[in-house]
Design an enzyme around this catalytic site. Structure first.
Site, mmCIF file in Angstrom:
data_model
loop_
_atom_site.group_PDB
_atom_site.id
_atom_site.type_symbol
_atom_site.label_atom_id
_atom_site.label_comp_id
_atom_site.label_asym_id
_atom_site.label_seq_id
_atom_site.Cartn_x
_atom_site.Cartn_y
_atom_site.Cartn_z
ATOM 1 N N SER A 88 0.857 -1.185 0.000
ATOM 2 C CA SER A 88 0.000 0.000 0.000
ATOM 3 C C SER A 88 0.888 1.228 0.000
ATOM 4 O O SER A 88 2.064 1.172 0.396
ATOM 5 C CB SER A 88 -0.888 0.000 1.243
ATOM 6 O OG SER A 88 -1.493 1.257 1.455
ATOM 7 N N TYR B 138 -1.438 -1.210 10.089
ATOM 8 C CA TYR B 138 -1.575 -1.384 8.640
ATOM 9 C C TYR B 138 -0.304 -0.933 7.927
ATOM 10 O O TYR B 138 0.263 -1.666 7.103
ATOM 11 C CB TYR B 138 -2.780 -0.595 8.138
ATOM 12 C CG TYR B 138 -3.032 -0.735 6.653
ATOM 13 C CD1 TYR B 138 -3.518 -1.928 6.128
ATOM 14 C CD2 TYR B 138 -2.800 0.327 5.791
ATOM 15 C CE1 TYR B 138 -3.761 -2.060 4.770
ATOM 16 C CE2 TYR B 138 -3.038 0.208 4.437
ATOM 17 C CZ TYR B 138 -3.522 -0.986 3.933
ATOM 18 O OH TYR B 138 -3.745 -1.117 2.581
#
Length: 258
Positions: free
Chosen positions: A144, A157
């Site tokens: 990401s 995350y």
């Protein structure tokens, strides 16, 4: 272009989700036999059924990738049914936690490390050695932009997505002489049909999405298909000399612009 996947088996973790299901569908369109692996049986089956209805070949497989023994048994079953995994897309992950460090809950951190990072390790460990033995394989880790640049309130995350970059580069080194490539995709936010909305209309739907679109040089957000098309290419014969790379699907948001 023929990506040469007609005799390949692709395993996509989190294959029933938004990005994962699109990955599965595009890989199937390119001729791969697809294993849709997900902890959610209904989502996995829905994705597999859709592929079959479109003329592709797919199997819905339920597995909790945090359960190492279950992963080993599941991969062995996949190997018996398909002959082995040629393409692995480590896509499964959690992205729902948001809190500043002083409020970030330890059990959420542990959960996200277990799924996003250790889960990817569990599955890769079961398929990577066989790829090397056969002399062909593709591993794609779904990172990401948060793994590149951090994410405010997204400690677990961002950390796990950053770790997937190092993990993927290590696999690239270890597989380089055995015909196995490993690459990492780092998308910005992808929002399906909302990506087609002009920013002024997007503001009426989601102000957060609109702010990201304004900060993107292309002035729009991405789609799941933008990610899946890159997955298919990196899985292909044509991408055989690309390994250890982090490829952004970002519309340029990672560029310095003013």
């Amino acid at each position: 272009m023929d990506f040469g996947l007609s005799d390949k088996t692709a395993l996509v973790t989190g294959g029933g989700g938004r990005i994962g299901s699109e990955d599965c569908e595009v890989l199937a369109e390119e001729g791969a036999e697809v294993v849709v692996l997900d902890v959610d049986e209904d989502q996995a089956q829905e994705t597999a059924d859709g592929i079959e209805e479109d003329g592709g070949t797919a199997h819905a497989v339920v597995c909790d990738i945090t359960d190492r023994d279950a992963v080993a048994d599941t991969v062995e079953g996949i190997r018996e049914e398909t002959g082995g995994v040629d393409i692995l897309v480590n896509n499964a992950g959690m992205v729902d936690a948001r809190a500043r460090m002083e409020d970030f809950e330890a059990d959420i951190w542990d959960r996200d490390v277990s799924i996003n990072l250790t889960g990817s390790y569990n599955v890769t460990r079961e398929v990577f050695p066989a790829m090397c033995d056969r002399g062909w394989g593709r591993v794609i880790n779904m990172s990401s932009m948060a793994g590149w640049q951090g994410g405010f309130g997204q400690a677990s995350y961002a950390a796990t997505k950053a770790a997937l970059i190092g993990f993927g580069k290590t696999l690239a080194l270890e597989g380089a002489q055995d015909g196995v490539t490993a690459n990492i995709i780092a998308p910005s936010i992808v929002v399906g049909a909302l990506a087609d909305l002009p920013i002024d209309q997007l503001e009426q739907v989601d102000e957060h999405f609109a702010r990201i679109a304004k900060a993107t040089p292309m002035r729009q957000l991405g789609t799941e298909g933008d990610v899946a098309n890159l997955v298919a290419y990196l899985s292909s014969e044509q991408a055989s000399y690309i390994t250890g790379q982090v490829v952004g699907v970002t519309g340029g948001i990672d560029l310095f612009s003013f």
